[in-house]
Design a protein around this motif. Structure first.
Motif, PDB file in Angstrom:
ATOM      1  N   ARG A  58      -2.563   6.943   4.437  1.00 43.46           N
ATOM      2  CA  ARG A  58      -2.458   5.519   4.098  1.00 43.46           C
ATOM      3  C   ARG A  58      -3.498   5.176   3.053  1.00 43.46           C
ATOM      4  NH1 ARG A  58      -0.767   0.816   2.902  1.00 43.46           N
ATOM      5  NH2 ARG A  58      -1.518  -1.003   3.980  1.00 43.46           N
TER       6      ARG A  58
ATOM      7  N   GLY B 256       0.838  -1.182   0.000  1.00 43.41           N
ATOM      8  CA  GLY B 256       0.000   0.000   0.000  1.00 43.41           C
ATOM      9  C   GLY B 256       0.876   1.235   0.000  1.00 43.41           C
ATOM     10  N   HIS B 257       0.236   2.353   0.054  1.00 49.18           N
ATOM     11  CA  HIS B 257       0.932   3.632   0.051  1.00 49.18           C
ATOM     12  C   HIS B 257       0.903   4.194   1.470  1.00 49.18           C
ATOM     13  CE1 HIS B 257       0.985   3.842  -4.376  1.00 49.18           C
ATOM     14  NE2 HIS B 257      -0.121   3.142  -4.249  1.00 49.18           N
ATOM     15  N   ASP B 258       2.066   4.294   2.081  1.00 49.58           N
ATOM     16  CA  ASP B 258       2.222   4.909   3.399  1.00 49.58           C
ATOM     17  C   ASP B 258       3.050   6.165   3.193  1.00 49.58           C
ATOM     18  OD1 ASP B 258       1.083   2.941   5.434  1.00 49.58           O
ATOM     19  OD2 ASP B 258       2.349   1.652   4.190  1.00 49.58           O
TER      20      ASP B 258
ATOM     21  N   SER C 135       4.345   9.759   4.639  1.00 49.29           N
ATOM     22  CA  SER C 135       4.579  10.444   5.910  1.00 49.29           C
ATOM     23  C   SER C 135       5.241  11.787   5.693  1.00 49.29           C
ATOM     24  CB  SER C 135       5.502   9.607   6.806  1.00 49.29           C
ATOM     25  OG  SER C 135       4.937   8.365   7.089  1.00 49.29           O
TER      26      SER C 135
ATOM     27  N   SER D 220       2.546   0.722  -4.318  1.00 51.35           N
ATOM     28  CA  SER D 220       3.098   1.411  -3.155  1.00 51.35           C
ATOM     29  C   SER D 220       3.897   2.613  -3.631  1.00 51.35           C
ATOM     30  CB  SER D 220       4.004   0.473  -2.342  1.00 51.35           C
ATOM     31  OG  SER D 220       5.176   0.166  -3.070  1.00 51.35           O
TER      32      SER D 220
ATOM     33  N   GLN E 111      -8.380  12.676   4.596  1.00 54.47           N
ATOM     34  CA  GLN E 111      -6.998  12.392   5.002  1.00 54.47           C
ATOM     35  C   GLN E 111      -5.996  13.172   4.152  1.00 54.47           C
ATOM     36  OE1 GLN E 111      -5.246   8.496   4.930  1.00 54.47           O
ATOM     37  NE2 GLN E 111      -6.037   7.967   2.907  1.00 54.47           N
TER      38      GLN E 111
ATOM     39  N   TYR F  40       0.406  11.865   8.147  1.00 55.75           N
ATOM     40  CA  TYR F  40       0.413  10.495   7.643  1.00 55.75           C
ATOM     41  C   TYR F  40      -0.833  10.257   6.806  1.00 55.75           C
ATOM     42  CZ  TYR F  40       0.402   5.382   7.622  1.00 55.75           C
ATOM     43  OH  TYR F  40       0.393   4.074   7.228  1.00 55.75           O
TER      44      TYR F  40
ATOM     45  N   SER G 165      -4.630   1.783   0.500  1.00 48.58           N
ATOM     46  CA  SER G 165      -4.389   0.390   0.135  1.00 48.58           C
ATOM     47  C   SER G 165      -3.823   0.337  -1.276  1.00 48.58           C
ATOM     48  CB  SER G 165      -5.680  -0.423   0.222  1.00 48.58           C
ATOM     49  OG  SER G 165      -6.599   0.034  -0.756  1.00 48.58           O
TER      50      SER G 165
END
Length: 109
Positions: A19, A2-4, A6, A44, A86, A17, A21
């Protein structure tokens, strides 16, 4: 996978942050408004990072607001509504840090 994504301040503390999927295409919105498409690696992030100035973060937030906050929220699904929330919070937190410190670092994992 996934894509995190930060945002961190100068001492390395995470201040933002987001997030997504691996199948969530809405991740591309954040890459796009940050003009960071080169860090998008499909399922990702690439693992890279970049430093963003106050002006770059202001531009990203303004672009996002122009493109996505004028839509009719009644027609949106819950997934897009959550992702928009988000993304805007991520951009606002990064902008606040950039204003305090002169820049902000973003990691694309």
């Amino acid at each position: 996978m996934g894509h995190d994504i930060s945002g961190v301040n100068k001492v390395g503390k995470e201040i933002a942050y987001a997030r997504f999927s691996m199948g969530n295409y809405n991740a591309t919105i954040l890459y796009s408004v940050l003009d960071a498409d080169e860090y998008y690696a499909g399922v990702s992030g690439s693992g890279g990072s970049s430093t963003f100035s106050i002006q770059q973060m202001e531009k990203a937030l303004n672009t996002f607001n122009q493109l996505y906050n004028n839509e009719d929220s009644m027609s949106e699904n819950d997934f897009l509504t959550w992702d928009k929330k988000q993304i805007v919070e991520f951009l606002q937190n990064c902008l606040a840090t950039a204003k305090e410190e002169g820049s902000v670092r973003v990691y694309f994992g």
